[in-house]
Every structure is written in C-alpha cells, then in structure tokens.
Design a protein around this motif. Structure first.
Motif, PDB file in Angstrom:
ATOM      1  N   SER A  24       0.819  -1.213   0.000  1.00 48.55           N
ATOM      2  CA  SER A  24       0.000   0.000   0.000  1.00 48.55           C
ATOM      3  C   SER A  24       0.852   1.263   0.000  1.00 48.55           C
ATOM      4  O   SER A  24       0.369   2.332  -0.348  1.00 48.55           O
ATOM      5  N   THR A  25       2.120   1.168   0.381  1.00 50.30           N
ATOM      6  CA  THR A  25       2.975   2.346   0.394  1.00 50.30           C
ATOM      7  C   THR A  25       4.039   2.303  -0.693  1.00 50.30           C
ATOM      8  O   THR A  25       4.850   3.210  -0.782  1.00 50.30           O
ATOM      9  N   THR A  26       4.035   1.276  -1.527  1.00 52.96           N
ATOM     10  CA  THR A  26       5.010   1.170  -2.602  1.00 52.96           C
ATOM     11  C   THR A  26       4.283   1.237  -3.946  1.00 52.96           C
ATOM     12  O   THR A  26       3.410   0.423  -4.220  1.00 52.96           O
ATOM     13  N   ALA A  27       4.648   2.191  -4.757  1.00 50.05           N
ATOM     14  CA  ALA A  27       4.024   2.356  -6.063  1.00 50.05           C
ATOM     15  C   ALA A  27       4.651   1.390  -7.065  1.00 50.05           C
ATOM     16  O   ALA A  27       5.791   0.947  -6.901  1.00 50.05           O
ATOM     17  N   SER A  28       3.912   1.087  -8.109  1.00 51.17           N
ATOM     18  CA  SER A  28       4.439   0.208  -9.149  1.00 51.17           C
ATOM     19  C   SER A  28       5.451   0.979 -10.004  1.00 51.17           C
ATOM     20  O   SER A  28       5.493   2.210 -10.004  1.00 51.17           O
ATOM     21  N   GLN A  49      10.208   2.483  -0.059  1.00 43.96           N
ATOM     22  CA  GLN A  49       9.023   1.879   0.536  1.00 43.96           C
ATOM     23  C   GLN A  49       7.840   2.841   0.628  1.00 43.96           C
ATOM     24  O   GLN A  49       6.710   2.412   0.745  1.00 43.96           O
ATOM     25  N   CYS A  50       8.101   4.131   0.580  1.00 40.86           N
ATOM     26  CA  CYS A  50       7.036   5.127   0.751  1.00 40.86           C
ATOM     27  C   CYS A  50       6.715   5.847  -0.561  1.00 40.86           C
ATOM     28  O   CYS A  50       6.109   6.928  -0.549  1.00 40.86           O
ATOM     29  N   SER A  51       7.070   5.271  -1.666  1.00 41.36           N
ATOM     30  CA  SER A  51       6.920   5.948  -2.953  1.00 41.36           C
ATOM     31  C   SER A  51       5.463   6.217  -3.323  1.00 41.36           C
ATOM     32  O   SER A  51       5.167   7.210  -3.986  1.00 41.36           O
ATOM     33  N   ALA A  52       4.542   5.375  -2.895  1.00 33.50           N
ATOM     34  CA  ALA A  52       3.125   5.601  -3.213  1.00 33.50           C
ATOM     35  C   ALA A  52       2.582   6.825  -2.486  1.00 33.50           C
ATOM     36  O   ALA A  52       1.602   7.432  -2.927  1.00 33.50           O
TER      37      ALA A  52
END
Length: 81
Positions: A4-8, A24-27
């Motif tokens: 949920s906190t990592t964007a594709s 890890q926080c990219s999203a």
C-alpha cells in the motif's frame, strides 16, 4: 506485488519520480508531489500529505535500524562463542 505504500514501476515512471526517491514510501510521495504542484509549492497547503509521507519515512528508518541491531547482536553473539 506492490504494497500500500510502494508504487508500481509504471506509476513511478508516469509521475517521473527520481530513482533516489523510489523506496518503501513511494506511493505516498506521488500524491504529495501532485499536491505541491497543484498548489504552487505553498508549504501550508499539503501538510497532511507531507506528514503522512514523513511518518512513513520515519517508520521505515526505525524498521531498518531495528533489523540492523538484530544483525549486530547476532554477529556479536556468534563472535563470543
């Protein structure tokens, strides 16, 4: 599979997130950057998004430090045997 906190990778590429910020926080960084751009980087406009992103960064840092402490403790225990 992205958490949920990592964007594709496709999202990161679409929003042109630099490689150094793809963690890890990219999203959480993507909506923060969109908000910043929409509000002309006014610091008081995107406080909620910034706080959420910084909290994620801090939690990730603490997780990594605890993991490192466990590794160091295991290495010290192994060396003392």
């Amino acid at each position: 599979m992205a958490s949920s906190t990592t964007a594709s990778q496709a999202e990161l590429k679409a929003y042109r997130v630099p490689l150094g910020w793809r963690d890890q926080c990219s999203a959480l960084l993507i909506p923060l950057n969109v908000c910043r751009k929409d509000h002309l980087y006014k610091p008081w406009e995107c406080e909620h998004e910034r706080h959420t992103y910084e909290k994620c960064q801090y939690d990730d840092y603490m997780r990594r430090m605890k993991e490192l402490a466990k590794i160091k403790a295991a290495a010290a225990e192994e060396a003392s045997d």
